[in-house]
Design a protein around this motif. Structure first.
Motif, PDB file in Angstrom:
ATOM      1  N   HIS A 283      -7.244  -0.952   5.440  1.00 20.64           N
ATOM      2  CA  HIS A 283      -6.143  -0.062   5.834  1.00 20.64           C
ATOM      3  C   HIS A 283      -6.030   1.060   4.794  1.00 20.64           C
ATOM      4  O   HIS A 283      -5.920   2.235   5.128  1.00 20.64           O
ATOM      5  CB  HIS A 283      -4.855  -0.863   5.955  1.00 20.64           C
TER       6      HIS A 283
ATOM      7  N   ASP B 245       5.749   5.037   4.841  1.00 21.89           N
ATOM      8  CA  ASP B 245       6.707   4.130   5.477  1.00 21.89           C
ATOM      9  C   ASP B 245       6.831   2.811   4.709  1.00 21.89           C
ATOM     10  O   ASP B 245       7.591   1.937   5.108  1.00 21.89           O
ATOM     11  CB  ASP B 245       6.334   3.869   6.940  1.00 21.89           C
ATOM     12  N   HIS B 246       6.104   2.686   3.612  1.00 18.13           N
ATOM     13  CA  HIS B 246       6.182   1.472   2.794  1.00 18.13           C
ATOM     14  C   HIS B 246       6.683   1.761   1.375  1.00 18.13           C
ATOM     15  O   HIS B 246       7.163   0.860   0.704  1.00 18.13           O
ATOM     16  CB  HIS B 246       4.813   0.780   2.735  1.00 18.13           C
TER      17      HIS B 246
ATOM     18  N   HIS C 288       0.846  -1.191   0.000  1.00 18.28           N
ATOM     19  CA  HIS C 288       0.000   0.000   0.000  1.00 18.28           C
ATOM     20  C   HIS C 288       0.881   1.240   0.000  1.00 18.28           C
ATOM     21  O   HIS C 288       2.084   1.159   0.260  1.00 18.28           O
ATOM     22  CB  HIS C 288      -0.953   0.006   1.197  1.00 18.28           C
TER      23      HIS C 288
ATOM     24  N   ASP D 112       0.175  -3.912   6.293  1.00 18.48           N
ATOM     25  CA  ASP D 112      -0.434  -3.402   7.522  1.00 18.48           C
ATOM     26  C   ASP D 112      -1.821  -4.006   7.781  1.00 18.48           C
ATOM     27  O   ASP D 112      -2.587  -3.480   8.586  1.00 18.48           O
ATOM     28  CB  ASP D 112      -0.528  -1.867   7.468  1.00 18.48           C
TER      29      ASP D 112
ATOM     30  N   HIS E 191       1.522   3.958   1.755  1.00 22.31           N
ATOM     31  CA  HIS E 191       1.908   4.820   2.870  1.00 22.31           C
ATOM     32  C   HIS E 191       3.407   5.111   2.834  1.00 22.31           C
ATOM     33  O   HIS E 191       4.199   4.284   2.374  1.00 22.31           O
ATOM     34  CB  HIS E 191       1.512   4.182   4.205  1.00 22.31           C
TER      35      HIS E 191
HETATM   36 ZN   LIG Z   1       0.151   1.730   6.398  1.00 18.53          ZN
END
Ligand SMILES: [Zn+2]
Length: 252
Positions: free
Chosen positions: A169, A74-75, A70, A188, A72
């Motif tokens: 999420h 941090d990914h 996904h 997540d 985000h």
């Molecule tokens: Zn996430």
């Protein structure tokens, strides 16, 4: 956690399959001979750790593809340089708006800062997220993306991953069953630890404010665990965890 190292933070979970636990978010390196797929790629400031982990996992050069659970920060924090190098980026078709920035299903300062004032765990997370580049624009151009439908059988990439739609999420959040290793890269959808959580090493969900649709996210997490056709959880946050049949989600 202690100081990050390639010895302490690389977890070999199956043939060619390595989960890397980053300072606050994880990624995977999945090798097939010389070629490899990268699943997620950390915060923007995890770039050197991503490079070090690729080398330590025995892979060289650029990945055949980056596969994304996904969008985000941090990914997909280090995605830009792979996109610039022409590495195909695979994500669910439903995640494309988040990947390109036309939509944003991610917690921001307005959701996190009030919690940071009340909770030291949240405060710690906020400081890390900001310092690691979590507020930077990490979106990529649509032309860099190779979207897949989640009913596709297998991605024709190293690791032969089978996408599993795990929405909630984010709208296009996807987990991946990695070949016949019995490992699921769960992103997540289900995690095993997080800076905001007092529980470490148990299957759990991120707190509700992190989810675009918390009700759906919980339903998805329960379904993913109860239908477990995998034996090892490789989450987006926390360490790897064997999940024998009957493993329950810890709700807290
Ligand atoms: Zn996430």
């Amino acid at each position: 956690m202690g100081k990050w190292s390639t010895t302490g933070n690389l977890h070999h979970l199956g043939p060619g399959t390595t989960l890397v636990t980053g300072p606050a978010a994880n990624w995977l390196i999945v090798r097939d001979g010389e070629a490899y797929t990268l699943v997620d790629c950390g915060y923007p400031d995890d770039r050197e750790l991503v490079d070090a982990s690729i080398a330590a996992a025995g892979a060289t050069g650029l990945p055949e593809a980056v596969v994304v659970t996904h969008a985000h920060a941090d990914h997909i924090g280090t995605l830009g340089r792979f996109a610039d190098a022409g590495v195909p980026i695979h994500c669910a078709a439903a995640e494309v708006p988040n990947m390109t920035g036309t939509s944003r299903e991610q917690i921001g300062p307005r959701g996190s800062l009030p919690r940071a004032l009340r909770s030291w765990r949240w405060a710690k997370w906020c400081v890390h997220a900001i310092r690691a580049g979590g507020l930077r624009d990490v979106t990529v151009a649509a032309s860099a993306l190779t979207p897949f439908d989640t009913d596709v059988e297998v991605l024709d990439l190293p690791g032969a991953m089978r996408p599993v739609a795990t929405t909630g999420h984010t709208s296009g959040h996807t987990s991946f069953l990695i070949g016949d290793t019995g490992v699921v890269a769960a992103g997540d959808a289900v995690i095993t630890g997080h800076m905001t959580s007092p529980v470490l090493g148990a299957p759990q969900m991120l707190p509700a404010p992190y989810h675009h649709d918390p009700v759906r996210a919980e339903d998805t997490a329960l379904r993913l665990l109860s239908g477990a056709d995998f034996g090892v959880l490789a989450p987006g946050h926390g360490g790897p965890l064997p999940v024998p049949a009957g493993t329950r989600l810890v709700l807290h």
